[in-house]
Design a protein around this motif. Structure first.
Motif, PDB file in Angstrom:
ATOM      1  N   PHE A 113       0.857  -1.183   0.000  1.00 52.96           N
ATOM      2  CA  PHE A 113       0.000   0.000   0.000  1.00 52.96           C
ATOM      3  C   PHE A 113       0.891   1.231   0.000  1.00 52.96           C
ATOM      4  O   PHE A 113       1.819   1.322   0.805  1.00 52.96           O
ATOM      5  N   SER A 132     -11.350   4.327   3.330  1.00 53.56           N
ATOM      6  CA  SER A 132     -11.304   4.466   1.877  1.00 53.56           C
ATOM      7  C   SER A 132     -12.525   3.799   1.267  1.00 53.56           C
ATOM      8  O   SER A 132     -13.281   3.105   1.951  1.00 53.56           O
ATOM      9  N   ARG A 192     -10.919  -2.889   2.285  1.00 57.67           N
ATOM     10  CA  ARG A 192     -10.728  -1.447   2.125  1.00 57.67           C
ATOM     11  C   ARG A 192      -9.578  -1.011   3.008  1.00 57.67           C
ATOM     12  O   ARG A 192      -9.159  -1.753   3.892  1.00 57.67           O
ATOM     13  N   TYR A 193      -9.089   0.187   2.797  1.00 57.04           N
ATOM     14  CA  TYR A 193      -8.024   0.754   3.617  1.00 57.04           C
ATOM     15  C   TYR A 193      -8.705   1.516   4.733  1.00 57.04           C
ATOM     16  O   TYR A 193      -9.158   2.645   4.555  1.00 57.04           O
ATOM     17  N   ASP A 207      -4.805  -1.527  -7.865  1.00 52.82           N
ATOM     18  CA  ASP A 207      -5.980  -0.683  -7.678  1.00 52.82           C
ATOM     19  C   ASP A 207      -5.538   0.672  -7.146  1.00 52.82           C
ATOM     20  O   ASP A 207      -4.424   0.810  -6.627  1.00 52.82           O
ATOM     21  N   ARG A 208      -6.407   1.646  -7.261  1.00 54.64           N
ATOM     22  CA  ARG A 208      -6.215   2.983  -6.675  1.00 54.64           C
ATOM     23  C   ARG A 208      -7.546   3.415  -6.091  1.00 54.64           C
ATOM     24  O   ARG A 208      -8.571   3.262  -6.730  1.00 54.64           O
ATOM     25  N   GLN A 209      -7.493   3.945  -4.880  1.00 56.45           N
ATOM     26  CA  GLN A 209      -8.713   4.404  -4.222  1.00 56.45           C
ATOM     27  C   GLN A 209      -8.450   5.697  -3.467  1.00 56.45           C
ATOM     28  O   GLN A 209      -7.358   5.909  -2.956  1.00 56.45           O
ATOM     29  N   SER A 223      -1.204  -6.202  -5.225  1.00 58.07           N
ATOM     30  CA  SER A 223      -1.344  -7.442  -4.491  1.00 58.07           C
ATOM     31  C   SER A 223      -0.937  -8.615  -5.367  1.00 58.07           C
ATOM     32  O   SER A 223      -1.090  -8.572  -6.590  1.00 58.07           O
ATOM     33  N   PHE A 265     -11.975  -1.803  -2.141  1.00 57.96           N
ATOM     34  CA  PHE A 265     -11.091  -2.244  -3.218  1.00 57.96           C
ATOM     35  C   PHE A 265     -11.897  -3.087  -4.209  1.00 57.96           C
ATOM     36  O   PHE A 265     -12.908  -3.687  -3.851  1.00 57.96           O
ATOM     37  N   GLN A 266     -11.419  -3.157  -5.441  1.00 53.48           N
ATOM     38  CA  GLN A 266     -12.074  -3.996  -6.439  1.00 53.48           C
ATOM     39  C   GLN A 266     -11.924  -5.474  -6.099  1.00 53.48           C
ATOM     40  O   GLN A 266     -12.798  -6.279  -6.401  1.00 53.48           O
ATOM     41  N   ILE A 296      -2.449   0.448  -4.579  1.00 56.44           N
ATOM     42  CA  ILE A 296      -2.400  -0.889  -4.023  1.00 56.44           C
ATOM     43  C   ILE A 296      -1.892  -1.861  -5.080  1.00 56.44           C
ATOM     44  O   ILE A 296      -2.282  -1.779  -6.240  1.00 56.44           O
ATOM     45  N   VAL A 326      -7.298  -7.380  -0.753  1.00 53.16           N
ATOM     46  CA  VAL A 326      -5.834  -7.325  -0.765  1.00 53.16           C
ATOM     47  C   VAL A 326      -5.340  -7.825   0.591  1.00 53.16           C
ATOM     48  O   VAL A 326      -5.527  -7.158   1.592  1.00 53.16           O
TER      49      VAL A 326
END
Length: 163
Positions: free
Chosen positions: A54, A137, A149-150, A107-109, A85, A140-141, A83, A144
């Motif tokens: 991350f 956040s 989520r973060y 991914d990016r969030q 993974s 995530f799609q 992110i 991870v």
């Protein structure tokens, strides 16, 4: 998770500062390995593991409640988390072969952060910092390292060098 962070601030006044932070976190889920004897004897092997990195980048504002040596503050920030993974699966046996499959994901969030804490000035150009924060956040799609989520509560200690 361990979170390493590089942080910079610009103080507009003694009570208000703008912050920028770049962080780095690694999360790993490494399972126990099959014994070498079971592999040699031809037993079925099924191992899976995952890991993720991350990189949060955020900007924000802090408002200091005091202008003394001990300076408590409250703050908010907004940022983007990148992110990456990797999920690895190995299965099979020695006779038929062991097949390893890797699944990679990026991914990016957007995320937000509320923080509080204090700075304590030790000298003219050094201060100590305790920062307590809540981060959240978008989802995530793909999960991870088991995270959807973060999000969470954290704390970090810092040493600031004032220029």
């Amino acid at each position: 998770m361990d979170r390493w962070q590089l942080h910079g601030s610009w103080h507009f006044t003694e009570s208000l500062s703008a912050d920028v932070s770049l962080g780095f976190q690694i999360e790993r889920d490494v399972p126990s390995r099959a014994s070498i004897f079971s592999v040699i004897l031809g037993d079925e092997v099924e191992i899976e593991g995952s890991g993720g990195g991350f990189i949060p980048l955020d900007v924000g504002l802090r408002y200091y409640l005091s202008e003394d040596r001990f300076r408590p503050y409250v703050g908010v920030s907004q940022g983007l988390i990148m992110i990456r993974s990797l999920y690895t699966q190995a299965e099979g046996n020695l006779t038929n072969g062991i097949i390893r499959t890797d699944y990679s994901f990026e991914d990016r969030q957007w995320f937000g952060e509320m923080k509080t804490g204090f700075d304590y000035r030790v000298g003219k150009s050094i201060q100590l910092n305790l920062n307590i924060f809540y981060t959240w956040s978008n989802a995530f799609q793909e999960p991870v390292g088991g995270f959807l989520r973060y999000e969470g509560v954290g704390a970090n200690l810092g040493i600031h060098v004032l220029l």
